[in-house]
Design a protein around this motif. Structure first.
Motif, PDB file in Angstrom:
ATOM      1  N   ALA A 142      -3.478   8.271  19.785  1.00  0.00           N
ATOM      2  CA  ALA A 142      -4.369   7.577  18.840  1.00  0.00           C
ATOM      3  C   ALA A 142      -3.639   7.155  17.564  1.00  0.00           C
ATOM      4  O   ALA A 142      -4.159   6.364  16.790  1.00  0.00           O
ATOM      5  N   GLY A 143      -2.450   7.697  17.318  1.00  0.00           N
ATOM      6  CA  GLY A 143      -1.724   7.387  16.083  1.00  0.00           C
ATOM      7  C   GLY A 143      -2.145   8.295  14.947  1.00  0.00           C
ATOM      8  O   GLY A 143      -2.544   7.828  13.880  1.00  0.00           O
ATOM      9  N   LYS A 144      -2.053   9.613  15.169  1.00  0.00           N
ATOM     10  CA  LYS A 144      -2.494  10.586  14.163  1.00  0.00           C
ATOM     11  C   LYS A 144      -1.633  10.546  12.901  1.00  0.00           C
ATOM     12  O   LYS A 144      -2.149  10.702  11.801  1.00  0.00           O
ATOM     13  N   THR A 145      -0.324  10.340  13.066  1.00  0.00           N
ATOM     14  CA  THR A 145       0.575  10.394  11.903  1.00  0.00           C
ATOM     15  C   THR A 145       0.194   9.342  10.873  1.00  0.00           C
ATOM     16  O   THR A 145       0.114   9.627   9.670  1.00  0.00           O
ATOM     17  N   GLU A 146      -0.084   8.119  11.333  1.00  0.00           N
ATOM     18  CA  GLU A 146      -0.453   7.035  10.412  1.00  0.00           C
ATOM     19  C   GLU A 146      -1.757   7.333   9.671  1.00  0.00           C
ATOM     20  O   GLU A 146      -1.943   6.902   8.528  1.00  0.00           O
ATOM     21  N   VAL A 147      -2.644   8.088  10.307  1.00  0.00           N
ATOM     22  CA  VAL A 147      -3.929   8.449   9.702  1.00  0.00           C
ATOM     23  C   VAL A 147      -3.731   9.342   8.474  1.00  0.00           C
ATOM     24  O   VAL A 147      -4.562   9.389   7.573  1.00  0.00           O
ATOM     25  N   LEU A 148      -2.594  10.025   8.410  1.00  0.00           N
ATOM     26  CA  LEU A 148      -2.326  10.966   7.314  1.00  0.00           C
ATOM     27  C   LEU A 148      -1.780  10.293   6.060  1.00  0.00           C
ATOM     28  O   LEU A 148      -1.832  10.866   4.975  1.00  0.00           O
ATOM     29  N   PHE A 149      -1.239   9.076   6.200  1.00  0.00           N
ATOM     30  CA  PHE A 149      -0.476   8.473   5.108  1.00  0.00           C
ATOM     31  C   PHE A 149      -1.270   8.393   3.803  1.00  0.00           C
ATOM     32  O   PHE A 149      -0.779   8.787   2.742  1.00  0.00           O
ATOM     33  N   GLU A 150      -2.491   7.877   3.854  1.00  0.00           N
ATOM     34  CA  GLU A 150      -3.293   7.702   2.628  1.00  0.00           C
ATOM     35  C   GLU A 150      -3.635   9.048   1.996  1.00  0.00           C
ATOM     36  O   GLU A 150      -3.610   9.192   0.769  1.00  0.00           O
ATOM     37  N   ASP A 172      -9.995   7.736   5.913  1.00  0.00           N
ATOM     38  CA  ASP A 172     -10.890   7.875   4.754  1.00  0.00           C
ATOM     39  C   ASP A 172     -11.402   9.312   4.620  1.00  0.00           C
ATOM     40  O   ASP A 172     -11.509   9.849   3.514  1.00  0.00           O
ATOM     41  N   HIS A 173     -11.716   9.935   5.767  1.00  0.00           N
ATOM     42  CA  HIS A 173     -12.194  11.326   5.746  1.00  0.00           C
ATOM     43  C   HIS A 173     -11.085  12.290   5.320  1.00  0.00           C
ATOM     44  O   HIS A 173     -11.348  13.248   4.580  1.00  0.00           O
ATOM     45  N   VAL A 174      -9.858  12.047   5.791  1.00  0.00           N
ATOM     46  CA  VAL A 174      -8.727  12.888   5.391  1.00  0.00           C
ATOM     47  C   VAL A 174      -8.513  12.797   3.882  1.00  0.00           C
ATOM     48  O   VAL A 174      -8.358  13.815   3.188  1.00  0.00           O
ATOM     49  N   LYS A 175      -8.538  11.580   3.357  1.00  0.00           N
ATOM     50  CA  LYS A 175      -8.340  11.352   1.918  1.00  0.00           C
ATOM     51  C   LYS A 175      -9.397  12.095   1.102  1.00  0.00           C
ATOM     52  O   LYS A 175      -9.084  12.744   0.094  1.00  0.00           O
ATOM     53  N   GLN A 176     -10.655  12.023   1.559  1.00  0.00           N
ATOM     54  CA  GLN A 176     -11.744  12.688   0.841  1.00  0.00           C
ATOM     55  C   GLN A 176     -11.606  14.203   0.886  1.00  0.00           C
ATOM     56  O   GLN A 176     -11.863  14.893  -0.108  1.00  0.00           O
ATOM     57  N   ALA A 177     -11.174  14.734   2.036  1.00  0.00           N
ATOM     58  CA  ALA A 177     -10.980  16.181   2.168  1.00  0.00           C
ATOM     59  C   ALA A 177      -9.880  16.668   1.227  1.00  0.00           C
ATOM     60  O   ALA A 177      -9.980  17.744   0.630  1.00  0.00           O
ATOM     61  N   VAL A 178      -8.830  15.853   1.073  1.00  0.00           N
ATOM     62  CA  VAL A 178      -7.737  16.193   0.150  1.00  0.00           C
ATOM     63  C   VAL A 178      -8.240  16.222  -1.289  1.00  0.00           C
ATOM     64  O   VAL A 178      -7.954  17.157  -2.045  1.00  0.00           O
ATOM     65  N   ILE A 179      -9.026  15.223  -1.658  1.00  0.00           N
ATOM     66  CA  ILE A 179      -9.554  15.138  -3.040  1.00  0.00           C
ATOM     67  C   ILE A 179     -10.475  16.325  -3.329  1.00  0.00           C
ATOM     68  O   ILE A 179     -10.428  16.909  -4.415  1.00  0.00           O
ATOM     69  N   GLU A 180     -11.290  16.699  -2.342  1.00  0.00           N
ATOM     70  CA  GLU A 180     -12.322  17.728  -2.561  1.00  0.00           C
ATOM     71  C   GLU A 180     -11.866  19.132  -2.166  1.00  0.00           C
ATOM     72  O   GLU A 180     -12.660  20.070  -2.187  1.00  0.00           O
ATOM     73  N   ASN A 181     -10.588  19.294  -1.791  1.00  0.00           N
ATOM     74  CA  ASN A 181     -10.066  20.604  -1.369  1.00  0.00           C
ATOM     75  C   ASN A 181     -10.911  21.232  -0.259  1.00  0.00           C
ATOM     76  O   ASN A 181     -11.329  22.385  -0.340  1.00  0.00           O
ATOM     77  N   ARG A 182     -11.135  20.442   0.793  1.00  0.00           N
ATOM     78  CA  ARG A 182     -11.943  20.921   1.923  1.00  0.00           C
ATOM     79  C   ARG A 182     -11.087  21.053   3.181  1.00  0.00           C
ATOM     80  O   ARG A 182      -9.973  20.556   3.241  1.00  0.00           O
TER      81      ARG A 182
END
Length: 489
Positions: free
Chosen positions: A175-183, A155-165
């Motif tokens: 921990a499964g970092k790759t799957e965290v990036l999908f959204e 959720d934090h990654v998705k928000q950072a992408v939307i807000e250009n942060r």
């Protein structure tokens, strides 16, 4: 302004000697070459990288579709390579140049493997219309589920992408970092953004390529590394080694940098420069690591860096905590063709119980000495290091359980997973075993849901600050995971 000609007009100059390079206005009526747009968009290339005739390139420049930038920027006090950011005077050289006719044309040796950038070399880019992007909805096709820790980070990654942060994802090994990036990637692609996942190591690029193509089946994915055939593909999603980003310029809306703490990225300022140059001015930057350096850790704790942690693995077991075992002067023992008894006992116990294990050593010569000693009792043991031509084959043999034990340098500290291994470090006090390296080495243990536990031992001839910090970091993550209800045991 013609950058590369055979018959020099008397008034011609190398591009580096021109104070201000004119930027002609865009002629919207000019029938620009769409293939040239495909090749140049978001790039900084040399003339030899382009197949188009010189006069066609020049016409595109004169009509405002192409930019010329100085490859080498010289001032009275310093010389800078505009492509890789090199300012080290020892990494520049001069030669009599047939291209510009100058007796001393300075070029950059630092990035010469990508083609020579000299004083008369323009870096050529695209400034015409953006590429048309056809989007398929929805871009992500994945039926997996995220753990609560992964979902929080996603959720934090998705928000950072939307807000250009910018955002640091501090996730434990496994921990499964790759799957965290999908959204986040899916959101960026849905907005028509261009995404790059960059990592220092080619083997990670080769592993990520098929995984990303599988979950984004209708999106073109370019996989870039030395010798890759995808280098001219203009894809919405690019997976690249950090070296390949030297060819990009203001190309990506979202850059995801995996293994931000890994060699050679940490040791090479030109790679850090390349990553920054590849981003558009308004863009998001996601950093991924299990082991941020001390400076970044401090910035996180003081609130100076936006970050999110994934303190637990998806299988909800705590991270195995290293034990410290003093083994005396182990190097002196090796000179007598012996291993410290405590180390021998550790190895014998595992091999006799058919439990595979890894033994990390600080230097190749020490590793080969240990191999000679152990092979007298266990002839199937193998050793591996970065220059070993059989490295991949030996790792596969370990995966196939054809060998009981693998001796290794830090080359296997990350990027490999064996489902059920115990791990030890011999000579953990050596300075090559930094906090980051030791945390990564400990992270080889207990990665599988079927075998979530295991032994990690640091054999040493004196505790170091790195050893203490590594164990402290692992304990801290376990404590945080327990507080957040992310582990059950």
């Amino acid at each position: 302004m013609t950058p590369y000609i055979n018959d020099f007009p008397p008034e011609s100059l190398p591009i580096s000697s021109i104070d201000t390079i004119p930027e002609p206005p865009l002629n919207e009526n000019y029938p620009f070459n769409k293939e040239l747009q495909q090749v140049l968009y978001g790039k900084q290339l040399l003339l030899e990288n382009l197949l188009n005739p010189l006069n066609e390139i020049q016409q595109h420049y004169e009509n405002g579709y192409i930019t010329y930038r100085k490859g080498i920027i010289k001032t009275k006090s310093k010389t800078v390579c505009a492509r890789c950011g090199n300012m080290d005077s020892s990494l520049f050289a001069s030669f009599p140049c047939a291209r510009c006719g100058e007796k001393e044309c300075t070029y950059c040796r630092k990035c010469i493997m990508m083609g020579r950038v000299g004083e008369c070399t323009p870096l050529i880019g695209w400034c015409g219309p953006e590429l048309d992007r056809e989007l398929t909805e929805p871009p992500l096709e994945w039926d997996g589920t995220l753990s609560p820790g992964q979902q929080f980070a996603s959720d934090h990654v998705k928000q950072a992408v939307i807000e250009n942060r910018e955002l640091l994802v501090w996730a434990v090994c496994g921990a499964g970092k790759t799957e965290v990036l999908f959204e986040g990637i899916s959101t960026a692609l849905a907005f028509g953004k261009r995404v790059c996942i960059a990592t220092p190591r080619t083997d990670v690029v080769l592993e990520l390529g098929p995984r990303l193509k599988a979950v984004f089946p209708n999106i073109q994915v370019a996989v870039l590394y030395g010798g890759s055939e995808d280098r001219h593909i203009q894809a919405p999603l690019t997976i690249a080694t950090t070296h390949q980003l030297l060819r990009f310029y203001k190309a990506f809306d979202t850059v995801i940098l995996d293994e931000v703490d890994a060699f050679p990225y940490t040791a090479d300022e030109s790679l850090q420069y390349a990553v920054l140059q590849s981003r558009k001015e308004h863009s998001s930057m996601i950093y991924l690591t299990a082991t941020p350096n001390q400076k970044w850790q401090n910035e996180c704790r003081r609130g100076k860096r936006d970050y999110v942690t994934i303190p637990a693995r998806y299988h909800r077991h705590p991270l195995p905590v290293p034990s410290f075992n003093w083994c005396g002067n182990w190097e002196k023992s090796l000179k007598k063709d012996k291993l410290p008894p405590i180390v021998t006992q550790w190895i014998n116990k595992r091999i006799d119980n058919h439990k595979q294990c890894l033994l990390f050593l600080p230097k190749i010569d020490k590793m080969e000495k240990v191999l000679t000693i152990l092979c007298k009792s266990y002839p199937k043991i193998q050793a591996v290091h970065a220059e070993d031509p059989e490295r991949k084959a030996k790792v596969q043999m370990m995966r196939n359980k054809e060998i009981p034990m693998l001796l290794t340098t830090t080359i296997l500290e990350r990027g490999v997973t064996f489902p059920n291994v115990d791990v030890a470090v011999l000579g953990a006090e050596d300075r090559i075993f930094t906090e980051s390296a030791l945390v990564q080495i400990a992270g080889r243990v207990g990665r599988s849901a079927q075998f979530p536990n295991g032994d990690i031992t640091f054999f040493h001839y004196g505790k170091t600050e790195s050893m203490v910090k590594a164990r402290k970091q692992i304990l801290h993550m376990n404590t945080e995971a327990k507080k957040k209800g992310l582990i059950d045991y």
